[in-house]
Write a protein that holds these residues in place. Structure first.
Motif, PDB file in Angstrom:
ATOM      1  N   VAL A 243       0.848  -1.196   0.000  1.00 30.90           N
ATOM      2  CA  VAL A 243       0.000   0.000   0.000  1.00 30.90           C
ATOM      3  C   VAL A 243       0.888   1.251   0.000  1.00 30.90           C
ATOM      4  N   THR A 244       1.997   1.206   0.719  1.00 31.15           N
ATOM      5  CA  THR A 244       2.903   2.368   0.763  1.00 31.15           C
ATOM      6  C   THR A 244       3.418   2.696  -0.641  1.00 31.15           C
ATOM      7  N   MET A 245       3.794   1.657  -1.388  1.00 33.37           N
ATOM      8  CA  MET A 245       4.293   1.872  -2.745  1.00 33.37           C
ATOM      9  C   MET A 245       3.174   2.437  -3.635  1.00 33.37           C
ATOM     10  N   GLU A 246       1.956   1.877  -3.509  1.00 33.08           N
ATOM     11  CA  GLU A 246       0.839   2.351  -4.336  1.00 33.08           C
ATOM     12  C   GLU A 246       0.471   3.791  -3.966  1.00 33.08           C
ATOM     13  N   LEU A 247       0.682   4.146  -2.690  1.00 29.32           N
ATOM     14  CA  LEU A 247       0.354   5.509  -2.251  1.00 29.32           C
ATOM     15  C   LEU A 247       1.178   6.538  -3.033  1.00 29.32           C
ATOM     16  N   ALA A 248       2.423   6.188  -3.350  1.00 25.52           N
ATOM     17  CA  ALA A 248       3.261   7.122  -4.123  1.00 25.52           C
ATOM     18  C   ALA A 248       2.642   7.358  -5.500  1.00 25.52           C
ATOM     19  N   ALA A 249       2.144   6.288  -6.131  1.00 23.18           N
ATOM     20  CA  ALA A 249       1.507   6.441  -7.449  1.00 23.18           C
ATOM     21  C   ALA A 249       0.258   7.303  -7.337  1.00 23.18           C
ATOM     22  N   LEU A 250      -0.470   7.130  -6.239  1.00 24.10           N
ATOM     23  CA  LEU A 250      -1.698   7.912  -6.060  1.00 24.10           C
ATOM     24  C   LEU A 250      -1.383   9.393  -5.825  1.00 24.10           C
ATOM     25  N   GLU A 251      -0.266   9.663  -5.149  1.00 28.58           N
ATOM     26  CA  GLU A 251       0.159  11.063  -4.982  1.00 28.58           C
ATOM     27  C   GLU A 251       0.429  11.676  -6.358  1.00 28.58           C
ATOM     28  N   HIS A 252       1.042  10.901  -7.252  1.00 27.29           N
ATOM     29  CA  HIS A 252       1.312  11.400  -8.610  1.00 27.29           C
ATOM     30  C   HIS A 252       0.005  11.695  -9.338  1.00 27.29           C
ATOM     31  N   MET A 253      -0.979  10.814  -9.148  1.00 30.63           N
ATOM     32  CA  MET A 253      -2.278  11.019  -9.827  1.00 30.63           C
ATOM     33  C   MET A 253      -2.945  12.304  -9.355  1.00 30.63           C
ATOM     34  N   VAL A 254      -2.921  12.524  -8.034  1.00 32.57           N
ATOM     35  CA  VAL A 254      -3.560  13.734  -7.502  1.00 32.57           C
ATOM     36  C   VAL A 254      -2.821  14.971  -8.009  1.00 32.57           C
ATOM     37  N   ALA A 255      -1.480  14.938  -7.952  1.00 30.49           N
ATOM     38  CA  ALA A 255      -0.685  16.102  -8.373  1.00 30.49           C
ATOM     39  C   ALA A 255      -0.899  16.386  -9.864  1.00 30.49           C
ATOM     40  N   VAL A 278      -2.274   2.886   5.600  1.00 31.56           N
ATOM     41  CA  VAL A 278      -0.900   3.122   6.064  1.00 31.56           C
ATOM     42  C   VAL A 278      -0.920   3.632   7.510  1.00 31.56           C
ATOM     43  N   ASP A 279      -1.785   4.617   7.776  1.00 34.00           N
ATOM     44  CA  ASP A 279      -1.867   5.191   9.127  1.00 34.00           C
ATOM     45  C   ASP A 279      -2.269   4.138  10.165  1.00 34.00           C
ATOM     46  N   ALA A 280      -3.010   3.129   9.712  1.00 36.64           N
ATOM     47  CA  ALA A 280      -3.437   2.067  10.645  1.00 36.64           C
ATOM     48  C   ALA A 280      -2.369   0.981  10.778  1.00 36.64           C
ATOM     49  N   GLY A 281      -1.198   1.221  10.175  1.00 37.64           N
ATOM     50  CA  GLY A 281      -0.094   0.282  10.347  1.00 37.64           C
ATOM     51  C   GLY A 281      -0.031  -0.825   9.306  1.00 37.64           C
ATOM     52  N   HIS A 282      -0.728  -0.631   8.163  1.00 33.06           N
ATOM     53  CA  HIS A 282      -0.777  -1.697   7.156  1.00 33.06           C
ATOM     54  C   HIS A 282      -0.086  -1.305   5.848  1.00 33.06           C
ATOM     55  N   GLY A 283       0.848  -0.362   5.930  1.00 23.68           N
ATOM     56  CA  GLY A 283       1.544   0.088   4.721  1.00 23.68           C
ATOM     57  C   GLY A 283       2.309  -1.021   4.019  1.00 23.68           C
TER      58      GLY A 283
END
Ligand SMILES: NC(=O)c1ccc[n+]([C@@H]2O[C@H](COP(=O)([O-])OP(=O)(O)OC[C@H]3O[C@@H](n4cnc5c(N)ncnc54)[C@H](OP(=O)(O)O)[C@@H]3O)[C@@H](O)[C@H]2O)c1
Length: 303
Positions: A243-255, A278-283
């Motif tokens: 999820v942490t890795m996918e979060l980076a891609a999602l940041e790119h999508m939003v930007a 991620v915040d719940a510890g499942h990154g």
């Protein structure tokens, strides 16, 4: 002399002749079965079908009494129940009523309960096909309820849709699966439009982008099978993606959405879900862990 023991062909009636009901009646006509009786609140809608061989009924009771299998295709279930309630329940007994209006699962169960309480045999269907596909091998209609009814009427039901599928006895489950399948479809269509708007801002037209979008779509069947296995098992191993890795891609999508002037609501929603996991510890878990955010079991979709 040989005796013909073939069962008499099923007599059908199609109630409701909007675009979909008309297509269903035409499919029966094209299949060459006993011409269906047709009825519609606005009578003029029966005229074209009458010219093609269908039998217009003067009133609803006449239409119902003419058929063993009554196919209703009205705007929604409330309309269907209200219309059927205008005739005495006896007019509907001894026949099978197929209700094909789109519905929520609860609405379909309400119709089933209403019919059962009035001694009416009902089969709940959901049409997963556009009008032009009705009557073809590719058309899909899901049915829920008594499986015996689908088997009893399979010959006629397959005239409407080659892919005639019984999905379970729970009367809400055809509508449930229909709604769930449509969600996947709408999410895909909307994501395509969002992404096409972003690339259009930089001069890449939608048709050019569609070729690239298709190559991603080809990955989805395997991806969906993997997600399904994780969801059913309740395990989200994170061996291949996190999820942490996918979060980076999602940041790119939003930007990129913001820099191209396209409403970022869709990627923002996905980013919120990922951040919550991620915040719940499942990154370190795989993307399938997001299902627990959606279910409210971890984190909060609104965080
Ligand atoms: N069209 C599609 O591509 C498609 C695909 C999948 C599923 N469906 C589902 O199939 C169902 C029918 O759709 P549709 O496209 O044919 O058109 P629709 O506009 O959803 O339904 C039109 C039909 O409902 C009747 N109706 C509406 N209110 C009524 C009332 N109070 N009393 C009696 N009849 C009433 C109309 O009669 P009048 O002619 O008198 O107005 C007409 O026969 C819907 O539930 C829809 O979601 C449609």
């Amino acid at each position: 002399m040989t005796l013909d023991h073939a069962p008499a062909p099923t007599r059908t009636a199609v109630i409701g002749l909007g675009p979909m009901g008309t297509a269903l009646a035409r499919a029966l006509l094209a299949a060459g079965t006993t011409p269906p009786t047709v009825w519609n609140r606005t009578r003029s809608r029966t005229e074209a079908l009458a010219g093609e061989g269908a039998v217009p009924a003067t009133d609803l009771a006449e239409a119902l009494s003419s058929a063993d299998l009554v196919i209703t295709c009205l705007r929604d279930h409330e309309t269907t129940r209200a219309l059927l309630a205008t005739v005495p329940p006896e007019a509907l007994r001894g026949r099978t009523v197929v209700v094909l209006a789109s519905a929520t699962p609860d609405e379909a169960r309400t119709t089933h309960a209403w019919a059962t309480a009035h001694g009416i045999t009902v089969l709940l269907g959901a049409i997963m096909a556009p009008v032009p596909l009705i009557g073809t091998a590719e058309a899909q209609i899901l049915y829920a309820g008594d499986p015996g009814l689908v088997e009893q009427h399979r010959d006629v039901l397959e005239m409407l849709a080659g892919r005639t599928e019984h999905v379970g006895e729970n009367p809400g489950h055809a509508s449930l699966l229909d709604t769930a399948m449509l969600e996947v479809y709408f999410a895909g269509m909307t994501a395509f439009l969002h992404a096409a708007a972003m690339v259009a801002h930089e001069g890449i037209d939608a048709r050019t982008f569609a070729v690239h979008a298709r190559s991603v779509l080809e990955l989805l069947p395997v991806t969906v099978d993997g997600l399904a296995a994780d969801v059913d098992a309740g395990t989200h191993p994170g061996h291949e993606d996190t999820v942490t890795m996918e979060l980076a891609a999602l940041e790119h999508m939003v930007a990129t959405s913001e820099s191209t002037g396209v409403d970022p609501a869709l990627p923002e929603l996905m980013r919120r879900l990922a951040r919550s996991a991620v915040d719940a510890g499942h990154g370190g878990d795989s993307w399938s862990r997001v299902v627990d955010v959606l279910r409210g079991r971890i984190g909060s979709p609104a965080s």
